[in-house]
Design a protein around this motif. Structure first.
Motif, PDB file in Angstrom:
ATOM      1  N   UNK A  22       0.770  -1.262  -0.115  1.00 15.61           N
ATOM      2  CA  UNK A  22       0.028  -0.071   0.093  1.00 15.61           C
ATOM      3  C   UNK A  22       0.929   1.247  -0.010  1.00 15.61           C
ATOM      4  N   UNK A  23       1.818   1.207   0.928  1.00 17.49           N
ATOM      5  CA  UNK A  23       2.939   2.239   0.704  1.00 17.49           C
ATOM      6  C   UNK A  23       3.616   2.594  -0.500  1.00 17.49           C
ATOM      7  N   UNK A  24       3.866   1.444  -1.224  1.00 18.14           N
ATOM      8  CA  UNK A  24       4.545   1.643  -2.450  1.00 18.14           C
ATOM      9  C   UNK A  24       3.654   2.249  -3.542  1.00 18.14           C
ATOM     10  N   UNK A  25       2.428   1.873  -3.318  1.00 14.52           N
ATOM     11  CA  UNK A  25       1.446   2.340  -4.397  1.00 14.52           C
ATOM     12  C   UNK A  25       1.059   3.890  -4.190  1.00 14.52           C
ATOM     13  N   UNK A  26       0.966   4.019  -2.735  1.00 15.04           N
ATOM     14  CA  UNK A  26       0.718   5.599  -2.266  1.00 15.04           C
ATOM     15  C   UNK A  26       1.832   6.456  -2.980  1.00 15.04           C
ATOM     16  N   UNK A  27       3.087   5.953  -2.913  1.00 12.19           N
ATOM     17  CA  UNK A  27       4.079   6.575  -3.338  1.00 12.19           C
ATOM     18  C   UNK A  27       4.150   7.144  -4.928  1.00 12.19           C
ATOM     19  N   UNK A  28       3.620   5.836  -5.510  1.00 14.80           N
ATOM     20  CA  UNK A  28       3.446   5.992  -6.862  1.00 14.80           C
ATOM     21  C   UNK A  28       2.484   7.001  -7.372  1.00 14.80           C
ATOM     22  N   UNK A  45      -6.133  13.897   1.864  1.00  5.54           N
ATOM     23  CA  UNK A  45      -7.286  13.600   1.075  1.00  5.54           C
ATOM     24  C   UNK A  45      -7.755  12.196   0.861  1.00  5.54           C
ATOM     25  N   UNK A  46      -6.473  11.355   0.622  1.00  6.36           N
ATOM     26  CA  UNK A  46      -6.660   9.811   0.229  1.00  6.36           C
ATOM     27  C   UNK A  46      -7.175   9.298   1.548  1.00  6.36           C
ATOM     28  N   UNK A  69      -8.916   6.786  -7.108  1.00  4.95           N
ATOM     29  CA  UNK A  69      -9.475   7.425  -8.256  1.00  4.95           C
ATOM     30  C   UNK A  69     -10.365   8.401  -7.867  1.00  4.95           C
ATOM     31  N   UNK A  70     -11.164   8.370  -6.557  1.00  9.28           N
ATOM     32  CA  UNK A  70     -11.922   9.404  -6.297  1.00  9.28           C
ATOM     33  C   UNK A  70     -11.085  10.668  -5.809  1.00  9.28           C
ATOM     34  N   UNK A  71     -10.097  10.344  -5.050  1.00  6.90           N
ATOM     35  CA  UNK A  71      -9.218  11.495  -4.677  1.00  6.90           C
ATOM     36  C   UNK A  71      -8.651  12.218  -5.906  1.00  6.90           C
ATOM     37  N   UNK A  72      -8.321  11.382  -6.951  1.00  8.46           N
ATOM     38  CA  UNK A  72      -7.629  12.143  -8.075  1.00  8.46           C
ATOM     39  C   UNK A  72      -8.656  12.880  -8.665  1.00  8.46           C
TER      40      UNK A  72
END
Length: 236
Positions: A22-28, A45-46, A69-72
């Motif tokens: 999850x952390x690696x994906x959050x970095x991306x 926001x996420x 996606x919602x946050x984006x």
């Protein structure tokens, strides 16, 4: 005091790594949206979206992906490029395919206790993903029962223990989350063992109940067998 008959384990970040993905994906995710929002603001926001969506999507990767996606959409005023949405979806799919890596002493701890106790796996999250991880872990045959639930509350634990025919007072739950794995079982009169992980999701943070007579904390699972023996002998 009834004998300790049941040992229950959490799965993610107790028996195998999970939060690191999850952390690696959050970095991306932060890199993809760097042109629209500073990282701290984006993370806030996420997290707010994840908290808001727990009742809709539950715990797990799919809900996390939808919250990204919602946050984006929110931080770009609905102008996020389609390619960014595609990359977010791809990142979520990669998470669902990541290989399982057991934490130190996980297999030995479960196998040692399985000889003399009823062993349960109690985990929350997406059914298909949790089943996949358990199958890949190679630990499945060590459990007498597997419970995949939408949330972990005292009422949920009580129903599980009743279904398996064991008293909460005779049960010990081991996990990395104080909120989900320890506090609800302590509330039922059981034993709660906290095995901290270096990475813990912000929504799982709680203060340790240090003064509770049935609360214990271990650095890793390597000491679990001796702790159980000490509790059963009345010395722990």
């Amino acid at each position: 005091m009834p004998a300790l008959t049941t040992i229950a384990f959490d799965a993610d970040d107790t028996l195998w790594h999970n939060e690191r993905f999850f952390r690696l994906t959050q970095d991306r995710f932060a890199e993809l949206l760097a042109g629209y929002a500073p990282r701290d603001h984006l993370e806030d926001r996420l997290l707010a979206a994840e908290r808001r969506n727990l009742g809709r999507y539950g715990f797990g990767i799919k809900g996390f992906t939808l919250s990204m996606i919602e946050t984006a959409l929110d931080v770009t005023g609905d102008k996020v490029p389609a390619q960014v949405i595609r990359e977010i979806v791809g990142a979520g799919q990669e998470m669902l395919d990541h290989p399982i890596e057991l934490l130190p002493h996980a297999r030995e701890a479960v196998a040692r206790l399985a000889a003399d106790h009823h062993i349960l796996l109690i985990t929350k999250g997406d059914l298909l993903d949790q089943e996949r991880k358990l199958a890949q872990s190679g630990l499945g045959d060590l459990f007498d029962g597997v419970e995949i639930v939408s949330d972990k509350t005292a009422a949920v634990y009580a129903a599980i223990f009743a279904r398996h025919g064991h008293l909460p007072e005779a049960t010990m739950m081991i996990g990395n989350s104080l909120k989900s794995d320890v506090l609800p079982v302590l509330a039922l009169g059981g034993w709660g063992v906290h095995v901290p992980h270096d990475l813990t999701w912000a929504l799982e943070h709680e203060e340790p109940p240090a003064s509770h007579a049935r609360f214990r904390s271990l650095d890793d699972l390597g000491a679990l067998g001796d702790l159980v023996a000490s509790v059963e002998s009345g010395c722990g």
